[in-house]
Scaffold this active site. Structure first.
Site, short mmCIF file in Angstrom:
data_model
loop_
_atom_site.label_atom_id
_atom_site.label_comp_id
_atom_site.label_asym_id
_atom_site.label_seq_id
_atom_site.Cartn_x
_atom_site.Cartn_y
_atom_site.Cartn_z
N ASP A 167 38.86 42.05 25.31
CA ASP A 167 38.83 41.33 24.03
C ASP A 167 37.92 42.07 23.06
O ASP A 167 37.26 43.03 23.42
CB ASP A 167 38.36 39.87 24.24
CG ASP A 167 36.90 39.80 24.70
OD1 ASP A 167 36.49 40.66 25.50
OD2 ASP A 167 36.18 38.87 24.27
N HIS A 178 44.28 44.60 31.26
CA HIS A 178 44.20 43.62 30.17
C HIS A 178 43.16 44.15 29.18
O HIS A 178 41.98 43.81 29.25
CB HIS A 178 43.78 42.26 30.75
CG HIS A 178 43.85 41.13 29.77
ND1 HIS A 178 45.00 40.41 29.52
CD2 HIS A 178 42.91 40.58 28.98
CE1 HIS A 178 44.76 39.48 28.63
NE2 HIS A 178 43.49 39.55 28.27
N ASP A 212 48.52 44.47 38.78
CA ASP A 212 48.39 45.45 37.70
C ASP A 212 49.40 45.13 36.60
O ASP A 212 50.37 45.86 36.41
CB ASP A 212 48.59 46.87 38.24
CG ASP A 212 48.47 47.90 37.12
OD1 ASP A 212 47.79 47.59 36.10
OD2 ASP A 212 49.06 48.99 37.25
N GLU A 235 41.41 42.69 33.81
CA GLU A 235 40.74 43.01 32.55
C GLU A 235 39.71 44.12 32.80
O GLU A 235 39.39 44.45 33.95
CB GLU A 235 40.04 41.78 31.95
CG GLU A 235 39.55 42.03 30.53
CD GLU A 235 39.22 40.76 29.73
OE1 GLU A 235 39.33 39.65 30.27
OE2 GLU A 235 38.86 40.91 28.54
O1 G3I Z 1 31.80 30.45 40.94
C1 G3I Z 1 32.85 29.50 40.80
C2 G3I Z 1 33.37 29.09 42.17
O2 G3I Z 1 32.36 28.47 42.90
C3 G3I Z 1 34.58 28.18 42.00
O3 G3I Z 1 35.16 27.93 43.25
C4 G3I Z 1 35.61 28.82 41.10
C5 G3I Z 1 36.78 27.87 40.85
O4 G3I Z 1 37.62 28.32 39.84
O5 G3I Z 1 35.03 29.17 39.87
C6 G3I Z 1 33.96 30.10 39.99
O6 G3I Z 1 33.46 30.42 38.72
C7 G3I Z 1 34.25 31.25 37.91
C8 G3I Z 1 33.38 32.43 37.50
O7 G3I Z 1 34.06 33.20 36.58
C9 G3I Z 1 33.05 33.31 38.69
O8 G3I Z 1 34.17 33.76 39.33
C10 G3I Z 1 34.72 30.48 36.70
O9 G3I Z 1 35.66 29.50 37.10
C11 G3I Z 1 35.37 31.43 35.73
O10 G3I Z 1 35.72 30.73 34.56
C12 G3I Z 1 34.41 32.55 35.39
O11 G3I Z 1 35.10 33.47 34.64
C13 G3I Z 1 34.38 34.19 33.69
C14 G3I Z 1 35.36 34.42 32.54
O12 G3I Z 1 34.75 35.24 31.59
C15 G3I Z 1 35.82 33.14 31.89
O13 G3I Z 1 34.82 32.57 31.17
C16 G3I Z 1 33.95 35.53 34.28
O14 G3I Z 1 32.91 35.35 35.25
C17 G3I Z 1 33.44 36.45 33.18
O15 G3I Z 1 33.20 37.73 33.74
C18 G3I Z 1 34.49 36.53 32.09
O16 G3I Z 1 33.98 37.31 31.07
C19 G3I Z 1 34.89 37.61 30.03
C20 G3I Z 1 34.28 37.07 28.75
O17 G3I Z 1 34.28 35.66 28.82
C21 G3I Z 1 35.04 37.56 27.53
N1 G3I Z 1 35.20 38.99 27.57
C22 G3I Z 1 35.85 39.47 28.75
C23 G3I Z 1 35.08 39.11 29.99
C24 G3I Z 1 35.73 39.63 31.26
O18 G3I Z 1 36.87 38.96 31.65
O1 9MR Z 2 42.62 37.70 26.63
C1 9MR Z 2 41.46 36.98 27.00
C2 9MR Z 2 40.48 37.86 27.74
O2 9MR Z 2 40.12 38.95 26.96
C3 9MR Z 2 39.31 37.00 28.18
O3 9MR Z 2 38.37 37.71 28.92
C4 9MR Z 2 39.76 35.84 29.01
C5 9MR Z 2 38.54 34.99 29.35
O4 9MR Z 2 38.82 33.66 29.47
O5 9MR Z 2 40.72 35.09 28.30
C6 9MR Z 2 41.83 35.83 27.87
O6 9MR Z 2 42.61 34.99 27.09
C7 9MR Z 2 43.41 34.10 27.81
C8 9MR Z 2 42.87 32.69 27.66
O7 9MR Z 2 41.58 32.56 28.24
C9 9MR Z 2 43.83 31.71 28.29
N1 9MR Z 2 45.17 31.87 27.74
C10 9MR Z 2 45.71 33.20 27.92
C11 9MR Z 2 44.83 34.24 27.29
C12 9MR Z 2 45.32 35.67 27.58
O8 9MR Z 2 46.62 35.88 27.31
#
Ligand code: G3I
Ligand code: 9MR
Length: 564
Positions: free
Chosen positions: A181, A491, A535, A544
């Site tokens: 993103d 991604h 992939d 991503e």
């Molecule tokens: O740790 C819990 C686990 O106990 C549980 O069973 C599970 C159930 O779904 O969830 C786990 O937590 C998840 C966490 O990642 C660790 O895996 C959360 O649901 C999940 O929402 C979280 O995702 C994060 C994601 O953003 C969504 O917010 C990622 O850690 C984080 O690395 C990712 O970061 C994103 C930024 O928001 C935006 N830019 C890209 C970046 C990479 O994808």
């Molecule tokens: O494209 C988004 C990615 O860059 C973010 O890390 C991710 C984190 O939540 O979310 C992606 O966007 C998705 C959104 O969360 C849920 N709907 C689909 C989006 C991607 O197509």
């Protein structure tokens, strides 16, 4: 479980130009090997998945079989559901190009044994940050076919009410896009930059001027210092006058898969809280000591900003960030601040030697541990330990002994786990960004090697690292642009929108994620934890790219390059 002989797709039929051309030799991705290769002195292991094969050979570039060994049955790996047989050819130390031949019939992807093993991959993994630069074009002379126009000037960002301001704009140009993103997030930016600053603290000359071909090349300053400075200068813009730091700069929603120049969403300065402020304080204190010799003025600006942030956080020690209702970009939520305080105090103490930070560290001990997943949230405490260990002379005997011992115990736990794991890694839980969990464990082992000089930690770090480049249950090499079974559809918005077949090189993708938060859009072929990876561009939960997944890869490859 019944074992099946090579159930995976047989990729190609015969091998040209080898002594085995009478026999039908099949290339298979069931042989899971580091597709980049091995250093001459490395432990060299690979896995054959679900096979009843019994032996292997190492075949050199002339087609000669130069080593023969037995495959050891490591049992079924509960995370992948497959049997894992292990081959070990550590004894082969001669530089060259090779492949593995199993039971005289099945060959692996090619690999090399070479003392410059990670040089190209390391350069590419760092260069990926250049490709992530906001507010400037990527020129052809630096980016080749990945040249693109500038986007996200970010010189006129609206204050979101969550920032504490109702109106007005902020000039917050520059910095790297966080990931696939186009957002910029202080916590993750600080963690990632801090991990790479550690590499520079340990090996200041590791990436000499000119080695990355970036716009600053030729300025007599090592290119990694320059690349990190691009991010640090953006980080500096995110501080409010009172010392507090905004959480992130993003639009209110994620954009489509477009190039930076086509982006037309408004950009907002969002949130202001304890975690962002402390991570800012930490990384700028760390940077202030590393840039001091050649940029004293910048160094004192960074240190002053860091101290101001620290003071704000002491006064505002429990301000959690949560996405406001009208914002759906990445949250990087954090409501546990002890690790953030600890990292900031560690860097401030190391850079200033002021007693008050040392007292804080002594009065607010943090457990030396590695919490898996969400590295941006918890790994910052390890950044603190690593910096303190690197500057251990500044600590008294009690403090330094305790820190050393805890670090060694943590590393030993990782090694014990690794020894009982069929793939030789220390992870049995695969969540969002699992590849960075793996790499962060390798980073801990490297730092333990640094303080003990014991080979077992370096060997462990390497074996964990092998996973990323192909010795894993998916058979992919997780670094874009590298390996034989390549990631082609990360991604990553520019990779998806630039019309070029190959993705932008040098990115580590998130990797297998058993939670599969994107399962509504993505049809996972295999849902075993270590195989929950696709992939395809839609898979934001497994495919991503992200700056905090690349940073430990840079650190680990850099460390191995220096030690092997
Ligand atoms: O740790 C819990 C686990 O106990 C549980 O069973 C599970 C159930 O779904 O969830 C786990 O937590 C998840 C966490 O990642 C660790 O895996 C959360 O649901 C999940 O929402 C979280 O995702 C994060 C994601 O953003 C969504 O917010 C990622 O850690 C984080 O690395 C990712 O970061 C994103 C930024 O928001 C935006 N830019 C890209 C970046 C990479 O994808
Ligand atoms: O494209 C988004 C990615 O860059 C973010 O890390 C991710 C984190 O939540 O979310 C992606 O966007 C998705 C959104 O969360 C849920 N709907 C689909 C989006 C991607 O197509």
């Amino acid at each position: 479980m019944k074992k099946i002989l090579f159930p995976l797709i047989i990729i190609a039929l015969s091998i040209l130009g080898c002594n085995h051309n009478q026999i039908n030799i099949n290339l298979t991705d069931a042989i899971r090997i580091n597709q980049l290769g091995y250093y001459p002195e490395s432990v060299k292991k690979f896995i054959v998945a679900d096979s009843i094969a019994s032996y292997f050979e190492v075949i050199d570039s002339e087609g000669k079989s130069i080593f023969k060994g037995n495959l050891i049955d490591n049992g079924i790996w509960i995370s992948s559901g497959e049997g894992a047989s292990m081959g070990d050819f550590t004894k082969v130390e001669k530089e060259g190009a090779y492949y593995i031949l199993v039971d005289g019939k099945y060959r692996s992807y090619p690999f090399i044994i070479n003392s410059k093993l990670y040089d190209k991959a390391l350069t590419a993994a760092i260069k990926s940050y250049y490709y992530q630069r906001a507010s400037m074009p990527i020129e052809e002379k630096h980016g080749g076919e990945y040249a693109r126009e500038s986007g996200h000037p970010d010189n006129n960002c609206n204050y979101h009410p969550s920032s504490g301001y109702e109106n007005g704009t902020l000039n917050s140009q520059g910095g790297w896009y966080d990931a696939g993103d186009y957002g910029k997030y202080i916590g993750n930016a600080s963690l990632s930059t801090g991990q790479m600053l550690l590499l520079l603290e340990q090996f200041p000359d590791i990436i000499p001027d000119g080695s990355l071909n970036i716009p600053e090349s030729g300025n007599d300053i090592g290119d990694l210092y320059d690349e990190l400075k691009y991010e640090l200068n953006w980080i500096l813009t995110m501080q409010d006058d009172d010392g507090g730091v905004y959480h992130k700069l993003t639009a209110k929603t994620f954009s489509g898969f477009i190039m930076p120049k086509d982006y037309d969403l408004d950009r907002w300065i969002i949130g202001k809280g304890t975690a962002a402020t402390l991570n800012f304080a930490a990384v700028l204190a760390q940077a202030s000591r590393l840039y001091k010799d050649f940029d004293p003025q910048w160094s004192s600006v960074a240190l002053a900003a860091s101290q101001k942030a620290w003071n704000w956080a002491i006064q505002n020690n429990n301000i959690e960030f949560k996405n406001p209702e009208d914002v759906s970009t990445g949250e990087y939520g954090d409501d546990y601040f002890a690790d953030d305080f600890y990292w900031a105090a560690a860097e401030l103490y190391t850079s200033t030697k002021h007693e008050k930070y040392l007292n804080f560290l002594k009065e607010n001990k943090e457990p030396v541990k590695h919490e898996l997943t969400n590295s941006w949230k918890f790994f910052v405490r390890n950044n603190a330990f690593h910096s303190l260990l690197e500057n251990i002379d500044q600590l008294d005997n009690n403090f330094s002994n305790e820190l050393r011992q805890s670090q060694i115990s943590l590393a030993d736990e990782i090694l014990t786990e690794l020894e009982s794991n069929p793939y030789g890694i220390a992870l049995n839980k695969f969540e969002w960004g699992s590849n960075s969990d793996i790499l962060n464990q390798a980073m801990i082992l490297c730092n333990t090697h640094r303080i003990t000089n014991e080979e077992k930690y370096l060997d462990g770090a390497e074996q964990i690292n092998d996973y990323i480049y192909g010795k894993n249950a998916t058979g992919y090499c997780f670094l874009t642009g590298f390996g034989s079974k390549k990631v082609m559809f990360p991604h990553h918005r520019p990779s998806g929108a630039d019309g070029i077949i190959d993705p932008v090189p040098g990115f580590i993708v998130g990797g297998p994620n058993n939670d599969r938060q994107d399962k509504l859009q993505v049809n996972y072929f295999n849902t075993m934890p270590a195989k929950s990876y696709m992939d395809i561009e839609e898979s934001y939960a497994s495919n991503e790219v992200c700056i905090n997944w690349n940073a430990p890869a840079v650190y680990v490859m850099g460390y191995l390059q220096q030690k092997r």
